[in-house]
Design a protein around this motif. Structure first.
Motif, PDB file in Angstrom:
ATOM      1  N   SER A 291       0.824  -1.208   0.000  1.00  0.00           N
ATOM      2  CA  SER A 291       0.000   0.000   0.000  1.00  0.00           C
ATOM      3  C   SER A 291       0.860   1.261   0.000  1.00  0.00           C
ATOM      4  O   SER A 291       0.605   2.207  -0.743  1.00  0.00           O
ATOM      5  CB  SER A 291      -0.923  -0.010   1.224  1.00  0.00           C
ATOM      6  OG  SER A 291      -1.745   1.137   1.251  1.00  0.00           O
TER       7      SER A 291
ATOM      8  N   SER B 197      -2.402  -1.781  -5.111  1.00  0.00           N
ATOM      9  CA  SER B 197      -3.701  -2.132  -4.537  1.00  0.00           C
ATOM     10  C   SER B 197      -4.299  -3.281  -5.337  1.00  0.00           C
ATOM     11  O   SER B 197      -3.868  -3.572  -6.457  1.00  0.00           O
ATOM     12  CB  SER B 197      -4.655  -0.932  -4.547  1.00  0.00           C
ATOM     13  OG  SER B 197      -4.896  -0.501  -5.874  1.00  0.00           O
TER      14      SER B 197
ATOM     15  N   ARG C  98      -5.203  -3.696   5.009  1.00  0.00           N
ATOM     16  CA  ARG C  98      -4.974  -2.324   4.533  1.00  0.00           C
ATOM     17  C   ARG C  98      -3.566  -2.186   3.935  1.00  0.00           C
ATOM     18  O   ARG C  98      -3.386  -1.631   2.852  1.00  0.00           O
ATOM     19  CB  ARG C  98      -5.150  -1.318   5.675  1.00  0.00           C
ATOM     20  CG  ARG C  98      -6.568  -1.155   6.170  1.00  0.00           C
ATOM     21  CD  ARG C  98      -6.664   0.058   7.096  1.00  0.00           C
ATOM     22  NE  ARG C  98      -7.968   0.148   7.719  1.00  0.00           N
ATOM     23  CZ  ARG C  98      -8.246  -0.297   8.952  1.00  0.00           C
ATOM     24  NH1 ARG C  98      -7.294  -0.855   9.678  1.00  0.00           N
ATOM     25  NH2 ARG C  98      -9.458  -0.180   9.454  1.00  0.00           N
ATOM     26  N   ASP C  99      -2.583  -2.683   4.670  1.00  0.00           N
ATOM     27  CA  ASP C  99      -1.194  -2.536   4.237  1.00  0.00           C
ATOM     28  C   ASP C  99      -0.895  -3.338   2.972  1.00  0.00           C
ATOM     29  O   ASP C  99      -0.101  -2.912   2.137  1.00  0.00           O
ATOM     30  CB  ASP C  99      -0.246  -3.008   5.343  1.00  0.00           C
ATOM     31  CG  ASP C  99      -0.228  -2.086   6.555  1.00  0.00           C
ATOM     32  OD1 ASP C  99      -0.658  -0.925   6.413  1.00  0.00           O
ATOM     33  OD2 ASP C  99       0.215  -2.527   7.634  1.00  0.00           O
TER      34      ASP C  99
ATOM     35  N   GLY D 134      -4.197  -2.380  -0.064  1.00  0.00           N
ATOM     36  CA  GLY D 134      -4.541  -0.993  -0.378  1.00  0.00           C
ATOM     37  C   GLY D 134      -5.984  -0.642  -0.112  1.00  0.00           C
ATOM     38  O   GLY D 134      -6.510   0.307  -0.705  1.00  0.00           O
TER      39      GLY D 134
ATOM     40  N   GLU E 200      -9.226   0.530   2.449  1.00  0.00           N
ATOM     41  CA  GLU E 200      -9.414   1.462   3.563  1.00  0.00           C
ATOM     42  C   GLU E 200     -10.498   0.997   4.527  1.00  0.00           C
ATOM     43  O   GLU E 200     -10.460   1.327   5.708  1.00  0.00           O
ATOM     44  CB  GLU E 200      -9.806   2.844   3.023  1.00  0.00           C
ATOM     45  CG  GLU E 200      -8.819   3.421   2.030  1.00  0.00           C
ATOM     46  CD  GLU E 200      -9.461   4.476   1.146  1.00  0.00           C
ATOM     47  OE1 GLU E 200     -10.358   5.188   1.642  1.00  0.00           O
ATOM     48  OE2 GLU E 200      -9.085   4.568  -0.036  1.00  0.00           O
TER      49      GLU E 200
END
Length: 374
Positions: free
Chosen positions: A19, A24, A202-203, A206, A208
């Motif tokens: 990310s 992503s 998330r990491d 990508g 949220e």
């Protein structure tokens, strides 16, 4: 090929997380360059030497190949058989595996705005290891992602977290759906909390926003993969397995999921539109379908009368087609009409998929899309 290793919660890794580096995971309905599959042959999963299952896999590969390249990985001893049976436009490559579930053993592909392709190499323990896993060993499956990265010459992010591709669905706009039953299962990552797992997602991907559904489909032997229950069909829209029979165990699971989905907002702040897909069946393994399977100590038993986790949500979104499983003559037509309305620019192709379901999954489980890069 560049390899990056990341800890369980990969924030702050030496090379940066995917990310942080701008990668992503695109949605499945975004354009593809290819689709990856594996050839079935495992005798304790597939009956009669997997010959009936091979025919179903051929139909799936043929349908997808109408609009994107299809690669089918095959063990050496089945290479010639697969090459002769599969249509010429399907690319057959020697790629050893323990079984044929490319969605779960294959890479999770990532893209970058600059046009680069990369992949995530998760850990894999055959859906639970020796605590509820479906077979042993899984050493060949574990090497598939590395081999595909070598074949394509793309970056590979090694993330030491147990995760199968069927456990996640993304909308390509920052939202991911999954189930607590699978990702928080003690036989996957017992040391990760829900918050830590969210950070990994998330990491790595990508995203949220993570929407957690409690459980997957009734008796799903993958410990509740989301791709059998619910999937994104467009940004802000999902398809959900639905059951109207209050005496069916799936009834409560579907309503539980609906309540979460209706209360959720995605990463863009949108309320989700939920499209209900009827559950086929219920479907059970027939006496003759349980025969012809090798009985091995470390393999998941397949017995007459056992209920199967049949679902029309387990379809594949190709560039120009949507390949759906045909599982129940009484509901196939209705499911096809719903899917055709959801994908008006694609042709819905139905494939007789009971043989795939007998092995424990379906069309989405045996496919893995490779997104198009600029």
């Amino acid at each position: 090929m560049t390899t990056h290793d990341h800890p369980g919660a990969p924030a702050g890794a030496a090379h940066g997380t995917p990310s942080e580096l701008g990668f992503s995971m695109p949605a499945e309905f975004a354009p593809h360059d290819a689709c990856w599959m594996l050839w079935p042959q495992r005798p304790d999963t597939w009956r009669y030497g997997a010959k009936p299952a091979q025919q179903a896999f051929i139909e799936v590969a043929t349908a997808i190949a109408e609009s994107e390249t299809v690669f089918v990985g095959v063990n050496d001893d089945q290479y010639e058989n697969a090459r002769i049976q599969l249509p010429e436009q399907v690319r057959v490559v020697e790629l050893s595996s323990n079984d044929a579930w490319m969605r779960d053993v294959g890479p999770t592909f990532l893209t970058h705005p600059d046009g680069r392709l990369a992949m995530v190499d998760w850990e894999f323990n055959a859906w639970g290891g020796l605590d509820g896993g479906l077979y042993f060993p899984w050493d060949k499956d574990r090497r598939i992602r590395t081999k595909i990265a070598e074949m394509l010459g793309v970056e590979r992010f090694a993330v030491p977290v147990m995760l199968e591709g069927g456990a996640i669905h993304v909308d390509g706009e920052g939202t991911l759906i999954t189930t607590e039953e699978c990702l928080l299962n003690a036989n996957r990552n017992p040391d990760l909390t829900r918050a830590q797992m969210e950070q990994v997602l998330r990491d790595t991907l990508g995203v949220e926003k993570v929407i957690w559904l409690p459980r997957g489909c009734h008796l799903d032997e993958t410990d509740g993969h989301v791709d059998n229950l619910c999937c994104f069909v467009a940004p802000g829209e999902v398809a959900l397995t639905w059951c109207d029979d209050p005496d069916d165990s799936q009834h409560a699971i579907s309503r539980e999921a609906l309540a979460v989905l209706e209360a959720a907002v995605d990463a863009r702040g949108r309320r989700l539109k939920v499209h209900k897909l009827p559950q086929p069946g219920p479907l059970h393994i027939a006496e003759d379908e349980a025969s012809g399977i090798d009985r091995l100590r470390h393999s998941h038993p397949r017995r007459p009368g056992d209920r199967m986790a049949g679902s029309y949500v387990n379809f594949y979104i190709g560039n120009a087609v949507v390949v759906m499983p045909l599982l129940d003559p009484q509901r196939d037509g209705q499911a096809r009409e719903i899917l055709q309305a959801l994908f008006p620019t694609r042709r819905v192709v139905g494939v007789a998929a009971r043989e795939i379901l007998l092995g424990g999954g379906n069309i989405h489980c045996i496919t893995q899309q490779q997104p198009r890069c600029r």
